[in-house]
Structure formats: C-alpha cells, structure tokens
Design an enzyme around this catalytic site. Structure first.
Site, PDB file in Angstrom:
ATOM      1  N   ARG A  16      26.296  56.494  47.576  1.00 29.46           N
ATOM      2  CA  ARG A  16      27.749  56.328  47.381  1.00 29.46           C
ATOM      3  C   ARG A  16      28.411  57.653  46.989  1.00 29.46           C
ATOM      4  O   ARG A  16      29.288  57.723  46.125  1.00 29.46           O
ATOM      5  CB  ARG A  16      28.051  55.246  46.318  1.00 29.46           C
ATOM      6  N   GLY A 448      39.708  31.232  32.713  1.00 28.03           N
ATOM      7  CA  GLY A 448      38.274  31.290  32.423  1.00 28.03           C
ATOM      8  C   GLY A 448      37.837  32.526  31.679  1.00 28.03           C
ATOM      9  O   GLY A 448      37.271  32.447  30.599  1.00 28.03           O
ATOM     10  N   HIS A 657      40.313  26.353  40.842  1.00 22.84           N
ATOM     11  CA  HIS A 657      41.245  27.473  40.762  1.00 22.84           C
ATOM     12  C   HIS A 657      41.177  28.255  42.059  1.00 22.84           C
ATOM     13  O   HIS A 657      40.103  28.505  42.603  1.00 22.84           O
ATOM     14  CB  HIS A 657      40.876  28.382  39.582  1.00 22.84           C
ATOM     15  N   HIS A 710      47.598  41.130  36.626  1.00 24.95           N
ATOM     16  CA  HIS A 710      47.220  42.483  37.061  1.00 24.95           C
ATOM     17  C   HIS A 710      47.929  43.553  36.277  1.00 24.95           C
ATOM     18  O   HIS A 710      47.600  44.730  36.389  1.00 24.95           O
ATOM     19  CB  HIS A 710      47.539  42.654  38.548  1.00 24.95           C
TER      20      HIS A 710
HETATM   21  N1  GLN Z   1      37.071  31.889  36.271  1.00 27.76           N
HETATM   22  C1  GLN Z   1      37.256  33.176  36.878  1.00 27.76           C
HETATM   23  C2  GLN Z   1      37.900  34.111  35.873  1.00 27.76           C
HETATM   24  O1  GLN Z   1      38.675  33.684  35.113  1.00 27.76           O
HETATM   25  C3  GLN Z   1      38.106  33.101  38.119  1.00 27.76           C
HETATM   26  C4  GLN Z   1      38.195  34.427  38.818  1.00 27.76           C
HETATM   27  C5  GLN Z   1      38.851  34.395  40.177  1.00 27.76           C
HETATM   28  O2  GLN Z   1      39.634  33.544  40.466  1.00 27.76           O
HETATM   29  N2  GLN Z   1      38.545  35.347  40.999  1.00 27.76           N
HETATM   30  O3  GLN Z   1      37.634  35.287  35.862  1.00 27.76           O
HETATM   31 ZN    ZN Z   2      41.901  33.836  40.426  1.00 27.82          ZN
END
Ligand code: GLN
Ligand code: ZN
Length: 770
Positions: A16, A448, A657, A710
């Site tokens: 890399r 989560g 989710h 983000h």
């Molecule tokens: N449960 C995961 C988190 O909270 C979900 C992450 C995702 O949706 N990419 O990080």
């Molecule tokens: Zn997510």
C-alpha cells in the site's frame, strides 16, 4: 495467435505504498515531487509485472492518485467553477481539493460514509456501479466546457513507451463519463454536453496515436445498464466521431449483461469489443454471431471481481470453439479491471497453505492469463505443469471438508416453511412489545456504536498482538461498556446500546467468530482515495460455533434497568462486504449466514434481551445493475433478513438499520422485511426521504435520523424538533422514534454528549406538545 491484456490493475502497491505516500503528502511530510515519484515507481512496477506475464500490451491510464473518474475531470478540463481556483495552484493540488474539499478537518473514514469538506465541500462520492469502490462525481451544468487540459495521461504513455512497452491507454468513454456526473442545476440534461465533449476526446485520441499507442481501450460499462433511449441512441454517433481519430478502439463493457444493447455494441464502428463472461456469459453465442469477423473480440474469462483461482480447464473448454471461429481476432482478459481484487494473495501470511492455494489476487490472475494464452497458442503441453497445478487446486477445494459442512447443508434442506415469518403480524406483536418495554411516545435510541476512542483502539490492537491477556481485555471492554451505559442513562436515552467498543468492523467482527470465513494479512482493496478495505474471505459453509455477542450485551443489560438493544450485522451486509464463494449461489450463502445470525438472535433473547437490532446498511447496494434482476435479489435478500429476525417471540422487538440510500423504489420489499422498527439516515435529505415511506403508508415503526453523524456540529433542540415535526407530517407520531442518522464511532465524546442531550430534550418537548 490469441492475445492477452487486462482492463486495469490495482494502484496501491503490494505494501500500500500509494496510500502511505498520499497520506504523508496530505500531512505535508513529502512534496508533490516525492509523491509523483512514488506513483511513477508503482506504475513502472505494475507495467513490468504485466510484461513479465506475457501480456501483449500494458494498460496505461488506470493509475490515479485518488480516482480515475477524477482524472478524467482534469483531463477534460471540467473542474467545477465553485472551487474558485485562482490558477496559481498546481494541478495536483487542485486535484486533491476536488477530492477532499477545503478546510476538511472533519473528514472521517468509516465503512459506509466518506469525507466531507467544510469550507468547500469535496466532490460527492458514490459507488462505482455495484462495487465497493467509490468515485468522485463530476458536476455538470450548462456552463461546463471541455478541453484537453491535462498532459498527465500522455506523460504516462511516454513513460511506458520509454520503458519499451507496447502501450494500450484506457479511457472512460464519453457517454459513461457524462452518465456518472450529476447535473448541478435541476432539469439540466447532461447529454446535451456530448457534442462539446467529443472534440476533446478526438483531440486526445489523435495525440495518443501520435504518441505511439496501437490501441485505446474505451470503457462504456453503462452499456450494461437500463439506459434511457436517447443515451443508447447517442452511442452510434459518438463512436463514428471518435473513429475519425483512426486509433483502433477496444470498447470495454463489464459488470452486467448488455441485453438490449448487445446488437448495438456489436455494430458500433469500433475495432474491438470486450465482454464480461463472468457476469454475461450467456451472451457469448450472440456476440459470436453478431460481431463482424474483422473486429477483435476480447473475452473477460477470469473473474475480476473475486479472488478464487480460476478453473483453467473450464476456461479452455469455453475458449476452444471461439478460437476455432475467430483465431486471430481474439483477446483474453479478466472480466473487468483488477482494481477490485487484492494485488496478491499467493503469499499472504495470514492464510494457511491450503486455503491460499485456492486464491488468486491480481498478480496471480496475470499468471493465469499467461497460462491460458500459452495453452491456446503453443498447445496445452507447453503449460502442462501449470494446468495440472491449477486442476489439483480446484479439485482440492471442491473436495475439501473445510468447504462443506454436512450439518449446515442438512439444516438448509430441512427449513420449516414458516422460518422467515414472525409468529404474528406487526399489529398483533405491537401490544406485547409496548407492554414489555413501556416506552414513551417518541422513544429515543442510538444506532449502536459510541466513540471509538484511541484508548479503545489501542486495547483492541494490543489484544490482537497478544500483548493484552484475555482477562485484561475483557476488563477493559467492560469498562468501556459501563462508561457508555452510564452516559446514556445520564442523558436519559430510552433504549440503550452497549456501544460496540469490542468491534473493529461490523462485518469482520462477526466473520472472525463464524466458521467458513478467513482473513488475509494483506488483501487490501481500494475503497476511495487512500482508503482501503480488507474484505473477509467467505470460503465455506457458514456456522456459528458459539454465541458471539451475548456476554457483552448481557453485561450491558445487567448495568441498567432500561431496555438494552442487542446489536448484530445482518446476513446481506455480511455477504455484500465479503469476498464470497463462487461455487454456490449468493442466495444460498446469504441463507447460511442468516441461520447463524438467527441463532445469535435467539441466544440474545434467551439471555433476557428484549430488543435486537440487525443492521442491513448494504441491502440497497446489493441491487443488481439491471432492473429485471431486482426482484429475484429482493426476494432472497429479504428472506435472509427475515430468517435471521423471525425466530423470536412476539414481544421481542426487532430493529433494523440502513444508511443513506434511495428507498422509494424498494419500499414494498423493505416493508416486507417486517422489522418492528427501522432506523434510517434522513437528516441530510431534510426528512425528504421519509415522504416515500409516508405515501407508501409504511406500516411499522420508523426512526428517521435527526442529525448527521459525519460532522462534529451539535444539532440544536429546535433543529431536531423541526425535523421530527416534518417527519410527523408524513408518519403517524405513534410510529416515530428519535435517533441519530448512524453509529457514533467516528465521533468524539464531547460532541456526542452534547448532540444526544439535545436529542433527548427535543423528544421531551415533542412529547409535551403531543
Ligand atoms: N451498528 C452500527 C454502528 O452503529 C451500524 C453502522 C452502519 O450502519 N454502517 O456503528
Ligand atoms: Zn448507518
């Protein structure tokens, strides 16, 4: 004599090198010139590998410091005006500004999201067709002008020529380039730019010819998509124009069958056509009939998207009649660019000898191409030893007890008919869940993960290096869980999570504990820019030797009287983010994973956990490129989710989710997944994404994300209330949850606490007003 070539090669280097050079350059530790030298060194090395493998030409133009689509933006002089470049910046500095934005201190890298500049947002990123590679999206409007604005490609052609290589430059075709861009002004038709773009292409082709290129490869993968009529119509005139440069064009298609565009592709005025036999093998006979005999046919016989050693005997059987018919006019190649596989797996340190002998990375695929070519040109005897080795590896894999587990196959054969249905309808389940959980209106929760602090990562790394004992690691993670639980209780969140401190990655974490998965030491694949991922290798029947998450979740539950939500990754996402077997259907593999996850769900339930979330952020991206194939995929992927989710009692609440994606065209299938609660990413669309759920009358409960995770920015109570009120216009308030867009692992604690405090306050205000 048949020829061989590749459509593209990985850029990062075996160690890399490119990633590390890029990141050092971005930290101002090395100059542009040093970075350029690293790029040149990698190109030299990769061309030499192609020559040594006996390819008839080396491919030039597949290298990029960030992304090949971004290269074309500079090549054709269409850097968006909004960046306001003064002209004083170097081309490379502008390039990285397009890619990374300005004042980009809030850049984050996580599995499902990408960088966001603050001052000047970077170009958007999106997935390259159905791969996990992300390209930078060109921006077009009626002020866009094109010109031949960069000498980089010609410079690379000169480099390769100076090394004595025969050179085949590769370009993205003009129609695919326009297709991949986005219109900056509503209603603007990108296709209107074509006539302006073509002269720049023609000028470039003439210069490439003058520079000594014997062929140019032009990629038009959009020929494998459902195209609006006017886009399909534009091909003929486009290629008539490009042909005027009199440089033989190899038109490359990949990832998807051409279907209604097949005869068009065969008739276009180009010198050659490449088709992807892995994804569109059924089209070979038609192409043989329709492609005029004077044209070169390039057959993508090796899988450029997967890592299995090829069945060379099978490839030779497939090629034999084609060789007989087309002899001189046949090239062989991998199905697509090798960008999507690791550079080499044949000496990966983390994989045992047996498994390693079944795998092929990009460099190994060059060798396979070489064997095929020699077998055809010089007779199979000339490569008897190599063919034998390949044959025995294929046979060993097929017969290996590591691949097939009779318990798993038997279970699959004996599934009860209702295994993918909950015992009762949502309406009937709901009362029991309400009674058991006693949640307020507008319940609050998170997705989560909580901040993955430096301390957490250090502990995990030390444990992996065996510097931390099992007990010490256990204690460290329990302390993190206790911390996360305490924070959530103090904030007053209704449904808690344990925080996922023990997880490196939401797929790897489960793969490591399931049978049937292996992990490479160096199997990196570029995701975007300098970011690489190392997908697990799913090589055998999947089973779950022991519970995977129960002790962490049960520990977390023991710390609180509030409901603790168990957190699992769903079968489709595990499938989608791994390299999976090519010896059985993806649907069968998904079902095996689903059964393993189902067992985990049931163990969580038995441990007293009343809510289980099964994340499926990758459901949408698994959709086939062609709409005619959607239904089949949605059926088996939905079933896999439901198999995982449906074993529990009525009063156990299942959440799922999904991250930002268009859901509107698959709402019936999302509803059919029948999760009691779905949390989705909606804040960046200002809740617009929810309208579809509303007009569809989505039956179950929904948690539309109320803030963008983000950015470190803390959303105000008012902003959250406003978004939730907007949500309540389309979804009954009784069905709404309040939660962030996604997991919080890339955030720091202070902003996380502040944001969640406001989120809880907003929920209280909403309840008061309800
Ligand atoms: N449960 C995961 C988190 O909270 C979900 C992450 C995702 O949706 N990419 O990080
Ligand atoms: Zn997510």
């Amino acid at each position: 004599m048949i020829k061989s070539h590749i459509l593209g090669f990985p850029r990062m280097g075996l160690q890399r090198e490119l990633k590390f050079a890029l990141e050092r350059h971005w930290r101002d530790e090395i100059s542009e010139q040093e970075l350029e030298e690293c790029g040149a060194m990698l190109r030299r090395r990769h061309w030499a590998q192609q020559r040594d493998a006996g390819l008839d030409c080396v491919t030039v133009g597949d290298f990029a410091f960030y992304d090949h689509v971004a290269n074309h933006i500079q090549l054709f002089g269409c850097e968006p005006a909004r960046f306001g470049f003064s002209g004083a910046e170097s081309a490379l500095a502008r390039y990285f500004t397009l890619a990374r934005g300005v004042a980009s201190e809030s850049q984050h890298e996580d599995a499902c999201h990408h960088a966001h500049g603050v001052g000047k947002p970077a170009l958007e990123m999106t997935k390259w067709f159905d791969t996990n590679y992300h390209y930078l999206v060109p921006e077009f409007d009626d002020a866009t002008r094109f010109s031949l604005a960069s000498a980089r490609l010609l410079g690379e052609v000169a480099e390769a020529t100076a090394m004595g290589h025969r050179v085949k430059p590769v370009l993205l075709g003009p129609l695919t380039f326009l297709w991949l861009g986005k219109s900056r002004t509503a209603g603007f038709d990108k296709l209107a730019l074509l006539d302006q773009l073509l002269p720049a292409y023609i000028a470039l082709l003439s210069q490439l010819k003058a520079a000594g290129a014997g062929w140019v490869q032009i990629d038009e993968p959009i020929l494998g998509l459902d195209l609006p009529g006017e886009w399909a119509l534009a091909f003929e005139r486009t290629y008539h124009m490009l042909n005027t440069a009199q440089l033989p064009i190899m038109l490359a298609t990949y990832f998807s069958p051409l279907q209604e565009h097949l005869s068009l592709a065969c008739k276009l005025p180009v010198a050659g056509l490449h088709i992807d036999l892995v994804r569109a093998g059924e089209e070979l006979l038609s192409v043989l009939d329709w492609l005029p005999p004077h044209k070169v046919l390039s057959l993508g016989v090796l899988d450029g998207r997967n890592i299995w050693r090829a069945d060379l005997d099978k490839a030779l059987r497939l090629l034999a009649p084609v060789v007989a018919r087309r002899g001189q006019q046949l090239w062989i190649a991998p199905s697509c660019s090798l960008l999507h596989v690791p550079l080499s797996l044949s000496d990966d340190a983390a994989i045992d000898d047996e498994l390693r002998s079944w795998l092929a990375g990009a460099a190994d695929k060059l060798a396979e191409l070489r064997i095929l070519q020699r077998a055809i040109n010089d007779g199979e005897d000339s490569v008897a030893v190599e063919l034998l080795a390949a044959r025995s590896a294929i046979a060993a894999r097929a017969a290996s007890p590591r691949v097939t587990n009779p318990v798993v196959t038997q279970r699959a054969a004996q599934l009860a008919p209702g295994i993918d249905r909950r015992n009762s309808s949502f309406g009937a389940r709901r009362a029991g869940q309400q009674a058991r959980l006693a949640l307020p209106l507008f319940p609050t929760t998170t997705i989560g993960s909580f901040p993955q602090t430096a301390a957490i990562r250090a502990a995990r790394a030390a444990y992996k290096r065996k510097e931390l004992s099992d007990d010490a690691y256990e204690l460290a993670m329990r302390a993190e869980i206790a911390h996360a639980v305490r924070q959530q209780e103090e904030l007053g969140i209704d449904v808690l999570v344990h925080g996922e401190a023990e997880r490196n990655d939401m797929v790897e974490y489960f793969g490591e504990q399931l049978d049937g998965f292996a992990f490479t030491a160096n199997g990196w694949v570029q995701s975007y820019g300098s970011r690489c991922v190392k997908p697990p290798v799913l090589f055998g029947d999947v089973s779950r030797p022991a519970a995977m998450t129960v002790r962490w979740t049960a520990y977390a539950q023991s710390l609180t009287s509030r409901p603790m939500k168990g957190m699992l990754t769903g079968p489709v996402t595990i499938l989608q983010w791994s390299f999976v077997r090519d010896d059985q259907a993806r649907s069968a593999t998904a079902q095996q994973i689903a059964l393993a996850i189902r067992d985990e769900v049931l163990d969580l339930e038995a441990a007293g956990i009343g809510i289980v979330q099964i994340d499926e952020p990758a459901i949408r991206e698994g959709l086939p490129l062609r709409r005619v194939r959607w239904n089949d995929y949605l059926q088996w992927s939905g079933r896999a989710f439901r198999i995982a989710a449906s074993g529990v009692a009525d009063d156990t609440q299942v959440h799922t989710h999904m991250c930002y994606a268009e859901f509107n065209d698959i709402l019936p299938e999302i509803a059919a997944m029948d999760a009691d609660v779905i949390t989705i990413e909606t804040s960046r669309s200002d809740m617009e994404l929810l309208r579809g759920f509303g007009s569809f009358r989505y039956p179950n409960e929904i948690g539309p994300g109320v803030y963008d995770i983000h950015s470190p920015q803390v959303p105000s109570v008012d902003a959250i209330v406003r978004l939730m009120k907007k949500a309540a216009e389309v979804i009954p308030a009784a069905n709404l949850w309040v939660n962030p867009d996604c997991g919080l692992k890339t955030r720091a604690w202070p902003e996380t606490q502040a944001a969640l405090r406001n989120m809880v306050a907003a929920a209280h205000r909403l309840r008061g007003e309800a």
